[in-house]
Write a protein that holds these residues in place. Structure first.
Motif, PDB file in Angstrom:
ATOM      1  N   ILE A 161     -10.362 -27.295   2.753  1.00 14.14           N
ATOM      2  CA  ILE A 161     -11.614 -27.953   3.116  1.00 14.14           C
ATOM      3  C   ILE A 161     -12.642 -27.848   2.001  1.00 14.14           C
ATOM      4  O   ILE A 161     -13.374 -28.807   1.715  1.00 14.14           O
ATOM      5  CB  ILE A 161     -12.156 -27.394   4.445  1.00 14.14           C
ATOM      6  CG1 ILE A 161     -11.465 -28.115   5.616  1.00 14.14           C
ATOM      7  CG2 ILE A 161     -13.675 -27.557   4.546  1.00 14.14           C
ATOM      8  CD1 ILE A 161     -11.975 -27.728   6.976  1.00 14.14           C
ATOM      9  N   SER A 182     -11.685 -19.920  10.648  1.00 14.15           N
ATOM     10  CA  SER A 182     -10.384 -19.277  10.767  1.00 14.15           C
ATOM     11  C   SER A 182     -10.545 -17.789  11.039  1.00 14.15           C
ATOM     12  O   SER A 182     -11.556 -17.175  10.680  1.00 14.15           O
ATOM     13  CB  SER A 182      -9.561 -19.483   9.492  1.00 14.15           C
ATOM     14  OG  SER A 182     -10.221 -18.919   8.368  1.00 14.15           O
ATOM     15  N   ARG A 235      -3.475 -32.317  15.491  1.00  9.50           N
ATOM     16  CA  ARG A 235      -4.593 -33.074  14.936  1.00  9.50           C
ATOM     17  C   ARG A 235      -4.791 -34.339  15.756  1.00  9.50           C
ATOM     18  O   ARG A 235      -3.829 -35.049  16.069  1.00  9.50           O
ATOM     19  CB  ARG A 235      -4.310 -33.439  13.480  1.00  9.50           C
ATOM     20  CG  ARG A 235      -5.475 -34.119  12.764  1.00  9.50           C
ATOM     21  CD  ARG A 235      -5.032 -34.571  11.387  1.00  9.50           C
ATOM     22  NE  ARG A 235      -4.322 -33.510  10.677  1.00  9.50           N
ATOM     23  CZ  ARG A 235      -3.519 -33.720   9.649  1.00  9.50           C
ATOM     24  NH1 ARG A 235      -3.304 -34.947   9.203  1.00  9.50           N
ATOM     25  NH2 ARG A 235      -2.910 -32.703   9.060  1.00  9.50           N
ATOM     26  N   GLU A 281      -4.716 -26.641   9.325  1.00 10.28           N
ATOM     27  CA  GLU A 281      -5.754 -27.657   9.508  1.00 10.28           C
ATOM     28  C   GLU A 281      -7.024 -27.338   8.722  1.00 10.28           C
ATOM     29  O   GLU A 281      -7.733 -28.236   8.289  1.00 10.28           O
ATOM     30  CB  GLU A 281      -6.079 -27.815  10.999  1.00 10.28           C
ATOM     31  CG  GLU A 281      -4.965 -28.458  11.793  1.00 10.28           C
ATOM     32  CD  GLU A 281      -4.635 -29.848  11.299  1.00 10.28           C
ATOM     33  OE1 GLU A 281      -5.556 -30.654  11.136  1.00 10.28           O
ATOM     34  OE2 GLU A 281      -3.447 -30.133  11.063  1.00 10.28           O
ATOM     35  N   ALA A 282      -7.324 -26.057   8.524  1.00  5.35           N
ATOM     36  CA  ALA A 282      -8.527 -25.676   7.771  1.00  5.35           C
ATOM     37  C   ALA A 282      -8.257 -25.538   6.281  1.00  5.35           C
ATOM     38  O   ALA A 282      -9.176 -25.257   5.512  1.00  5.35           O
ATOM     39  CB  ALA A 282      -9.098 -24.360   8.317  1.00  5.35           C
ATOM     40  N   GLY A 285     -14.454 -25.796   8.623  1.00  7.23           N
ATOM     41  CA  GLY A 285     -13.318 -25.070   9.156  1.00  7.23           C
ATOM     42  C   GLY A 285     -13.656 -23.625   9.484  1.00  7.23           C
ATOM     43  O   GLY A 285     -14.416 -22.976   8.758  1.00  7.23           O
ATOM     44  N   ALA A 344     -10.605 -27.082  12.645  1.00 10.06           N
ATOM     45  CA  ALA A 344     -11.249 -27.809  11.558  1.00 10.06           C
ATOM     46  C   ALA A 344     -11.694 -29.186  12.027  1.00 10.06           C
ATOM     47  O   ALA A 344     -10.978 -29.865  12.778  1.00 10.06           O
ATOM     48  CB  ALA A 344     -10.301 -27.947  10.374  1.00 10.06           C
ATOM     49  N   ASP A 393      -6.910 -21.264  13.318  1.00  6.98           N
ATOM     50  CA  ASP A 393      -8.087 -21.939  12.782  1.00  6.98           C
ATOM     51  C   ASP A 393      -8.351 -23.237  13.528  1.00  6.98           C
ATOM     52  O   ASP A 393      -7.496 -23.743  14.258  1.00  6.98           O
ATOM     53  CB  ASP A 393      -7.950 -22.201  11.278  1.00  6.98           C
ATOM     54  CG  ASP A 393      -6.844 -23.202  10.924  1.00  6.98           C
ATOM     55  OD1 ASP A 393      -6.576 -24.127  11.704  1.00  6.98           O
ATOM     56  OD2 ASP A 393      -6.240 -23.055   9.845  1.00  6.98           O
ATOM     57  N   ARG A 442     -13.095 -32.836  10.364  1.00 10.41           N
ATOM     58  CA  ARG A 442     -13.232 -33.595   9.120  1.00 10.41           C
ATOM     59  C   ARG A 442     -13.807 -34.975   9.411  1.00 10.41           C
ATOM     60  O   ARG A 442     -13.620 -35.519  10.505  1.00 10.41           O
ATOM     61  CB  ARG A 442     -11.874 -33.743   8.411  1.00 10.41           C
ATOM     62  CG  ARG A 442     -11.261 -32.415   7.983  1.00 10.41           C
ATOM     63  CD  ARG A 442      -9.852 -32.612   7.448  1.00 10.41           C
ATOM     64  NE  ARG A 442      -9.191 -31.353   7.148  1.00 10.41           N
ATOM     65  CZ  ARG A 442      -9.098 -30.795   5.948  1.00 10.41           C
ATOM     66  NH1 ARG A 442      -9.632 -31.434   4.903  1.00 10.41           N
ATOM     67  NH2 ARG A 442      -8.477 -29.652   5.755  1.00 10.41           N
ATOM     68  N   GLY A 494     -16.126 -31.745   5.711  1.00  9.00           N
ATOM     69  CA  GLY A 494     -15.243 -30.940   6.536  1.00  9.00           C
ATOM     70  C   GLY A 494     -15.866 -29.605   6.861  1.00  9.00           C
ATOM     71  O   GLY A 494     -16.711 -29.087   6.109  1.00  9.00           O
ATOM     72  N   ASN A 496      -7.832 -20.922   2.765  1.00 11.57           N
ATOM     73  CA  ASN A 496      -6.956 -20.704   3.913  1.00 11.57           C
ATOM     74  C   ASN A 496      -5.519 -20.952   3.467  1.00 11.57           C
ATOM     75  O   ASN A 496      -5.047 -22.076   3.420  1.00 11.57           O
ATOM     76  CB  ASN A 496      -7.310 -21.589   5.110  1.00 11.57           C
ATOM     77  CG  ASN A 496      -8.700 -21.327   5.642  1.00 11.57           C
ATOM     78  OD1 ASN A 496      -9.649 -21.996   5.254  1.00 11.57           O
ATOM     79  ND2 ASN A 496      -8.838 -20.339   6.493  1.00 11.57           N
TER      80      ASN A 496
END
Length: 465
Positions: free
Chosen positions: A172, A272, A231, A168-169, A270, A253, A251, A255, A268, A222
């Motif tokens: 970014i 981690s 998500r 997800e991160a 993020g 994130a 992580d 956005r 975004g 990442n």
């Protein structure tokens, strides 16, 4: 017809209607063997394994001409730009219910050479190293599996995804609305990370520019890895996601994407944490009998942890095409041990950071697609791990010794360029210039003469399909 698809019937009927000569080719009765012709057409088309899943094949081809001058030598290479190299993908999706969708992606990358893997001794890229004897022949490499994952998504509850790929991160810091990415990625090291650093004394260091952009603990994007993630649906332009990956990685994130009064915004943030850096011995030769059988012992970086915060913001005024993009990263390392002759240095903590800025204009001046003109600047500090207050002395043979724990380092970079999009062909052309400068204690000592600047000029193209 018993087995003919609608598409094949239309194709066959179109073949029949091209001209009277074509009709004559079918024989006296134009439709007598239509089913046989349809079967032949079906046999030559790409088929899906199941009609329940919609499948799409897409990808891109990208190539560039790269000229470099490092103050000691210079050359011209042809390469695949690592900022977005040639690749192809297969995606699929199917409706489970009006609100629930399932799908997948397989993405592969294959290239003869990669700009981030080329250096002064070879233009071949990933499979060859300095001093290996390979020339600038652009030797081919095998395909690289970039992503493979499956997902289930509910329109109101969100999406769960599992497999190998970006968390997800991931990516970014690459958020950018300008369209300049092929010529100038926000992740600057993608353009030169394997180039050796030329010294003022005319010799090359064993260190690369990538060492001073990303250090020895992964990159700022990442990395892609095996993971499971969740998500949320998009709510007022925002999405929130979280991932858990193998080897103690996780992580989160946030956005955002939206447009107000002709101003388009994408952003975004993020965070981690990676803590699996252990350097065990014995994993490749574990004894099967005797005392300690099957034991793996950690010898270095046993408690190392990397915490990273990254973010990006891109704003574009659609009527004028003026844009601004910025990205940043902050890292904290804990319990890092550096390798020295005869063992490892004591654990130390330190931080690293970077920021990237770019601006310019992106407008359809000529009616064929956006023309993007830009300038860029970035600074990267402490990322080589040449930072710390602990001094450790270790043997280097013949009674010599060295100190581990150097002063801070900094890379600065700036560049300019232009990208021309050709919408009718889903194509881009670009020209770009970049220069990199390094200030580091490892080069600012007697007999070395500092690090020479690296200058790079690229001209390339990408076409998507």
């Amino acid at each position: 017809m018993k087995s003919a698809s609608a598409l094949a019937i239309v194709a066959a009927a179109g073949l029949y209607g091209v001209s009277s000569a074509s009709a004559a080719d079918l024989g006296g009765d134009c439709c007598a063997d239509l089913e046989e012709r349809v079967a032949e057409l079906e046999a030559t088309t790409v088929r899906k394994g199941t009609r329940k899943v919609s499948v799409t094949i897409s990808g891109q081809i990208s190539q560039q001409l790269l000229f470099w001058d490092d103050g000691v030598s210079k050359d011209v290479y042809i390469s695949g730009p690592t900022s977005s190299n040639s690749r192809w993908r297969i995606t699929g999706s199917a409706k489970i219910s009006p609100e629930i969708t399932a799908g997948f992606m397989y993405e592969f990358e294959a290239f003869g050479s990669s700009s981030a893997s080329q250096n002064q001794m070879n233009g071949t890229g990933p499979s060859n190293t300095v001093g290996s004897g390979f020339g600038d022949d652009g030797g081919a490499t095998s395909a690289n599996l970039r992503q493979h994952w499956a997902y289930v998504e509910h329109a109101r509850l969100g999406r769960v995804q599992m497999g190998f790929g970006g968390s997800e991160a991931n990516n970014i810091i690459l958020i950018d609305l300008s369209g300049k990415g092929m010529a100038a990625s926000n992740d600057v090291r993608l353009h030169n990370s394997s180039m050796r650093i030329a010294q003022g004394n005319g010799l090359y260091s064993s260190a690369t520019w990538g060492t001073y952009f990303q250090g020895g603990s992964g990159d700022w994007l990442n990395e892609r890895l095996d993971h499971i993630s969740y998500r949320t649906p998009t709510i007022a332009g925002f999405t929130l996601g979280a991932s858990f990956g193998e080897d103690n990685y996780w992580d989160v994130a946030l956005r955002y994407a939206g447009e107000f009064n002709g101003i388009r915004i994408a952003a975004g943030l993020g965070y981690s944490v990676r803590s699996e850096y252990n350097n065990p011995t014995g994993e490749n030769s574990m004894p099967t009998t005797g005392v300690g059988a099957g034991t793996i012992v950690c010898t270095a970086n046993c408690d190392k942890e990397l915490r990273q915060l990254v973010g990006a913001l891109s704003v574009r005024h659609m009527p004028t095409g003026l844009f601004f993009t910025g990205a940043f990263g902050e890292r904290d390392y804990e319990n890092t041990q550096a390798s020295i002759s005869g063992g490892f240095a004591g654990a130390r903590d330190f931080s690293a950071s970077f920021f990237y800025l770019s601006g310019g204009v992106a407008r359809n001046f000529f009616g064929i697609g956006d023309t993007v003109a830009y300038g860029e600047y970035s600074e990267w500090k402490g990322t080589s791990q040449d930072t710390g207050v602990t001094t450790v002395v270790g043997p280097l043979g013949a009674g010599n010794s060295t100190a581990v724990g150097l002063s801070g380092d900094k890379v600065t970079h700036w560049g300019v360029g232009i990208v021309q999009n050709v919408d009718a062909a889903a194509m881009e052309f670009w020209l770009a210039y970049k220069t990199y400068s390094l200030d580091a204690a490892a080069f600012n000592r007697a007999g070395v003469g500092g690090a020479e600047d690296l200058h790079m000029f690229t001209a390339g193209t990408r076409i998507r399909f």
